[in-house]
Design an enzyme around this catalytic site. Structure first.
Site, mmCIF file in Angstrom:
data_model
loop_
_atom_site.group_PDB
_atom_site.id
_atom_site.type_symbol
_atom_site.label_atom_id
_atom_site.label_comp_id
_atom_site.label_asym_id
_atom_site.label_seq_id
_atom_site.Cartn_x
_atom_site.Cartn_y
_atom_site.Cartn_z
ATOM 1 N N VAL A 1 2.499 -63.135 11.716
ATOM 2 C CA VAL A 1 3.202 -62.824 10.463
ATOM 3 C C VAL A 1 2.771 -61.422 10.040
ATOM 4 C CG1 VAL A 1 3.587 -63.464 8.057
ATOM 5 C CG2 VAL A 1 3.268 -65.266 9.777
ATOM 6 N N HIS B 1 -3.022 -61.128 6.078
ATOM 7 C CA HIS B 1 -3.502 -62.424 5.598
ATOM 8 C C HIS B 1 -4.877 -62.703 6.163
ATOM 9 C CE1 HIS B 1 -0.953 -62.947 9.159
ATOM 10 N NE2 HIS B 1 -1.746 -63.939 9.515
HETATM 11 P P1 5GP Z 1 -1.486 -65.220 12.320
HETATM 12 O O1 5GP Z 1 -1.146 -65.937 13.583
HETATM 13 O O2 5GP Z 1 -0.466 -64.152 11.983
HETATM 14 O O3 5GP Z 1 -2.901 -64.718 12.246
HETATM 15 O O4 5GP Z 1 -1.408 -66.315 11.170
HETATM 16 C C1 5GP Z 1 -0.206 -66.759 10.618
HETATM 17 C C2 5GP Z 1 -0.468 -68.128 10.058
HETATM 18 O O5 5GP Z 1 0.617 -68.450 9.207
HETATM 19 C C3 5GP Z 1 -0.543 -69.225 11.122
HETATM 20 O O6 5GP Z 1 -1.822 -69.870 11.051
HETATM 21 C C4 5GP Z 1 0.605 -70.157 10.765
HETATM 22 O O7 5GP Z 1 0.289 -71.512 10.955
HETATM 23 C C5 5GP Z 1 0.859 -69.825 9.304
HETATM 24 N N1 5GP Z 1 2.235 -70.007 8.863
HETATM 25 C C6 5GP Z 1 3.371 -69.644 9.532
HETATM 26 N N2 5GP Z 1 4.461 -69.950 8.803
HETATM 27 C C7 5GP Z 1 3.996 -70.516 7.649
HETATM 28 C C8 5GP Z 1 4.655 -71.043 6.494
HETATM 29 O O8 5GP Z 1 5.883 -71.050 6.365
HETATM 30 N N3 5GP Z 1 3.861 -71.545 5.516
HETATM 31 C C9 5GP Z 1 2.498 -71.572 5.616
HETATM 32 N N4 5GP Z 1 1.824 -72.108 4.598
HETATM 33 N N5 5GP Z 1 1.841 -71.076 6.689
HETATM 34 C C10 5GP Z 1 2.590 -70.557 7.691
#
Ligand code: 5GP
Ligand code: ZN
Length: 114
Positions: free
Chosen positions: A96, A100
């Site tokens: 994303v 975060h």
């Molecule tokens: P990344 O992989 O970018 O470090 O973390 C993105 C996080 O966002 C993942 O752990 C994934 O599970 C979470 N995520 C993706 N889509 C959504 C969503 O629609 N709502 C929530 N609450 N978390 C999400």
């Protein structure tokens, strides 16, 4: 950013299970938790990744870490231990494109990360 998932959550257009909100920072439960406690902490401001943090973002970044500690206590993982993780870019698995911070705890973790 109209097409950003986490801006959509910050704007209230996409539902999330919030555990903390203020004028600059939001925290909500990860939709696919990787640990018993898995919370995402984000700036309301659209910042893509660590590479895009500017000098005047220092206040909000500090606030995010303060909130991480507060939530770790509230979620009962302060004493057992926890991680605050930021994935940046493809090799780290960032999926994303809105900065975060993962707050993870409630189980024993391995090091180094996979
Ligand atoms: P990344 O992989 O970018 O470090 O973390 C993105 C996080 O966002 C993942 O752990 C994934 O599970 C979470 N995520 C993706 N889509 C959504 C969503 O629609 N709502 C929530 N609450 N978390 C999400
Ligand atoms: Zn965004």
């Amino acid at each position: 950013m109209s097409d950003c998932l986490f801006c959509g959550i910050a704007d209230g257009k996409i539902k999330a299970n919030f555990v903390y909100q203020d004028e600059a920072v939001l925290a909500f439960k990860d939709i696919a938790p990787k640990a018993p406690v898995h919370i995402l902490i984000i700036p309301r401001k659209h910042v893509v990744s660590v590479l895009d943090i500017e000098a005047n973002d220092g206040g909000v970044i500090g606030r995010i870490f303060q909130v991480a500690g507060q939530l770790a206590r509230e979620q009962g993982i302060a004493d057992s231990g926890f991680r605050v993780v930021v994935n940046s870019g493809a090799d780290a698995g960032q999926s994303v494109s809105h900065l975060h911070y993962h707050l993870l705890g409630g189980r024993r973790m391995t090091w180094p990360p996979g």
